[in-house]
Design an enzyme around this catalytic site. Structure first.
Site, PDB file in Angstrom:
ATOM      1  N   GLU A  40       0.855  -1.194   0.000  1.00  0.00           N
ATOM      2  CA  GLU A  40       0.000   0.000   0.000  1.00  0.00           C
ATOM      3  C   GLU A  40       0.885   1.237   0.000  1.00  0.00           C
ATOM      4  O   GLU A  40       1.994   1.223   0.539  1.00  0.00           O
ATOM      5  CB  GLU A  40      -0.918   0.018   1.234  1.00  0.00           C
ATOM      6  N   ASN A  85      -6.599   1.774   2.848  1.00  0.00           N
ATOM      7  CA  ASN A  85      -7.279   3.063   2.949  1.00  0.00           C
ATOM      8  C   ASN A  85      -6.881   4.013   1.831  1.00  0.00           C
ATOM      9  O   ASN A  85      -7.681   4.852   1.392  1.00  0.00           O
ATOM     10  CB  ASN A  85      -6.978   3.707   4.303  1.00  0.00           C
ATOM     11  N   ASN A 185     -12.326  -0.972  -0.353  1.00  0.00           N
ATOM     12  CA  ASN A 185     -11.590  -1.385   0.847  1.00  0.00           C
ATOM     13  C   ASN A 185     -12.299  -0.873   2.095  1.00  0.00           C
ATOM     14  O   ASN A 185     -12.629   0.318   2.186  1.00  0.00           O
ATOM     15  CB  ASN A 185     -10.173  -0.809   0.824  1.00  0.00           C
ATOM     16  N   GLU A 186     -12.585  -1.773   3.039  1.00  0.00           N
ATOM     17  CA  GLU A 186     -13.098  -1.426   4.372  1.00  0.00           C
ATOM     18  C   GLU A 186     -14.194  -0.368   4.308  1.00  0.00           C
ATOM     19  O   GLU A 186     -14.171   0.621   5.060  1.00  0.00           O
ATOM     20  CB  GLU A 186     -11.945  -0.979   5.281  1.00  0.00           C
ATOM     21  N   TYR A 257      -6.485  -8.309  12.484  1.00  0.00           N
ATOM     22  CA  TYR A 257      -5.237  -7.903  13.125  1.00  0.00           C
ATOM     23  C   TYR A 257      -5.343  -8.221  14.615  1.00  0.00           C
ATOM     24  O   TYR A 257      -6.394  -8.013  15.234  1.00  0.00           O
ATOM     25  CB  TYR A 257      -4.993  -6.407  12.944  1.00  0.00           C
ATOM     26  N   GLU A 304      -6.222  -8.921   4.373  1.00  0.00           N
ATOM     27  CA  GLU A 304      -5.367  -8.207   5.331  1.00  0.00           C
ATOM     28  C   GLU A 304      -5.345  -9.007   6.618  1.00  0.00           C
ATOM     29  O   GLU A 304      -6.399  -9.260   7.210  1.00  0.00           O
ATOM     30  CB  GLU A 304      -5.854  -6.785   5.611  1.00  0.00           C
TER      31      GLU A 304
END
Length: 513
Positions: A40, A85, A185-186, A257, A304
């Site tokens: 990223e 992000n 993404n997210e 995570y 991720e």
């Protein structure tokens, strides 16, 4: 039959556990893309990470040769790009064409200046040289259907259209042929630019995916799942997005995570938490398919995943707050042996779900919470987490076997009672080899007997371990794997004493499996 043992054999005070293996009891074929990673435009992952044209090892396109060598050694098979992000504010057209003509933009995700020196073509050419399968993410935050479809056209159409011919004019005449695409993404996170509801996102993703497939019918698509298991919308988000995208996408994403600064025992059972997370997501998307009367089954892209460093007092983890015109050192976690043990346990959970987890991306590849660290104009180093990933990527080939584990329970404050020992096993019939991956989450050694009589006679080839237990003589300073000495194979079983708080891998030669 053959045996191997170190001084003292396998005796001594230890808890006991049993692992049962059978070549007929399989989870599924291992998709090599589970050994993926993630690049990223964040911190120093790209600039002075994979890319530094002034470095002594840089190749003709400016990518660091020393980093590329470690990427190969790590065993990475796939890389996701460009975010994260970052992608929700990114215009891919800023990163193509002559570098001198590219604009410098303010990246709102990390509040840094993005020079766009590295863009789509540079990254994809680097991935191709490394033999890496790329996953490209499209911007569904500040952009939409048209931009997504046009990026697929730029990357995948051979010639004869404006965008395909534009790519050729910029030095890449053959199409990049990117197979896998992430639809944003997210998008459930309020930190995300373009954050939206599950209903809005699901419809947006379905329309973008439909248009992208009109450009290239052969691509596969990943819809956004929850940003974490702890999101208040978790479950409802998966249900709604799967409902709206089931006929369009192939995968639902998961992000996971695990914080190394939590209580030690809670951290050590992160592998079990990931196991439960995967099971919950699979149950949810399968319920949607059942409700719809559909035979489609969405697979999982764990695109991720990682651990945060347990070195809380020295970790510079955090986000960029002040505007930076140079790549800032964001989340350059100094990993410890404990983190490597937990990461190995997470890999065990991934292998145990090889039937549904087909893509997994360790986040990130270089510098940002990464197994590889660089210094500008300086050396590159392996972090402790490098070693269990590299060993698993090398040894986990063929088929994932379903393991049955009998062991003592382990009580934790946050997660209740969980198994004290975790195991995954793989069988490569063509190579005549099996590998058994073991995590001892407990504070005491564990004597584990692996029953592999269904394989016939086996030969012990190698056994290695890493441990976070400071008092154990097997603990290595740099987190590399060391020989597991207290092990023997006889009577079609292998018995090993696993150090406390350890991750181990045992290699066996199989003859009749």
């Amino acid at each position: 039959m053959s045996g191997a043992g170190g001084a003292g054999g396998v005796g001594g005070a230890a808890a006991t556990a049993k692992v049962f293996l059978h070549p007929a009891f399989v989870v599924g074929e291992i998709d090599r893309r589970i050994f993926g990673s993630f690049v990223e435009h964040m911190g120093r992952c790209v600039y002075t990470g994979i890319y530094e044209p002034t470095h002594a090892t840089a190749d003709a396109e400016g990518f660091r040769g020393d980093v590329s060598a470690l990427v190969d050694e790590l065993g990475v098979t796939l890389v996701r790009y460009p975010g994260g992000n970052f992608v929700s504010g990114y215009d891919w057209r800023d990163g193509i064409g002559p570098v001198a003509d590219r604009p410098t933009r303010l990246d709102l995700a990390w509040r840094t200046a993005e020079p766009n020196t590295v863009g789509t073509d540079e990254f994809l050419r680097w991935a191709a040289r490394r033999g890496l399968d790329p996953i490209m993410a499209v911007n569904l935050g500040t952009a939409g259907v048209r931009e997504a479809a046009e990026l697929v056209e730029y990357c995948n159409v051979a010639s004869g259209t404006t965008l395909a011919d534009l790519r050729a004019s910029y030095g890449t005449p053959a199409p990049h042929a990117v197979r896998t695409w992430c639809l944003g993404n997210e998008m459930d996170g309020d930190w995300q630019i373009g954050h939206t509801t599950a209903e809005q996102y699901g419809r947006r993703a379905a329309e973008a995916g439909k248009a992208m497939r009109m450009v290239d019918p052969e691509i596969e698509l990943v819809a956004c799942g929850s940003s974490s298991r702890e999101m208040p919308t978790f479950g409802r988000w998966e249900d709604t997005v799967a409902e709206l995208t089931l006929d369009v996408v192939d995968y639902l994403s998961m992000h996971a995570y695990y914080d190394g600064t939590q209580a030690r025992r809670d951290y050590l059972v992160s592998g079990h938490r990931l196991h439960r997370f995967i099971e919950d997501v699979v149950a949810t998307v399968d319920a949607v398919a059942a409700r719809r009367g559909s035979g489609r089954r969405l697979q999982i892209a764990l695109d991720e995943w990682n651990v945060w460093s347990s070195a809380a007092d020295v970790s510079p983890a955090g986000l960029a707050r002040d505007l930076s015109l140079t790549p800032p050192r964001i989340t350059e976690d100094p990993y410890q042996s404990l983190d490597a043990v937990v990461l190995g346990d997470l890999l065990i959970s991934i292998l145990n779900h090889a039937d549904r987890v087909k893509i997994a991306c360790l986040s990130l590849l270089v510098n940002v919470s990464a197994p590889i660290l660089t210094e500008p104009d300086g050396p590159v180093t392996r972090q402790t987490t490098f070693h269990p990933f590299a060993a698993t990527a090398r040894l986990a080939t063929g088929t994932a076997l379903r393991t049955a584990v009998e062991c003592a329970p382990l009580t934790t404050d946050r997660h209740g009672t969980v198994p004290s020992v975790a195991a995954a096993a793989t069988l490569d019939r063509a190579a005549g080899r099996a590998a058994v991956f073991l995590a001892n989450r407990g504070p005491n050694p564990a004597e584990v007997t692996i029953d592999h009589q269904a394989f016939g006679d086996c030969t012990l080839l190698a056994a290695r371990t890493l441990t976070a237990h400071d008092a154990d003589e097997l603990r290595s300073i740099d987190g590399t794997l060391v020989e597991l000495k207290r092990i023997e194979t006889r009577n079609r079983a292998t018995t090993a004493v696993l150090p406390a708080e350890s991750w181990s891998v045992i290699e066996l030669e199989t003859r009749n499996a």
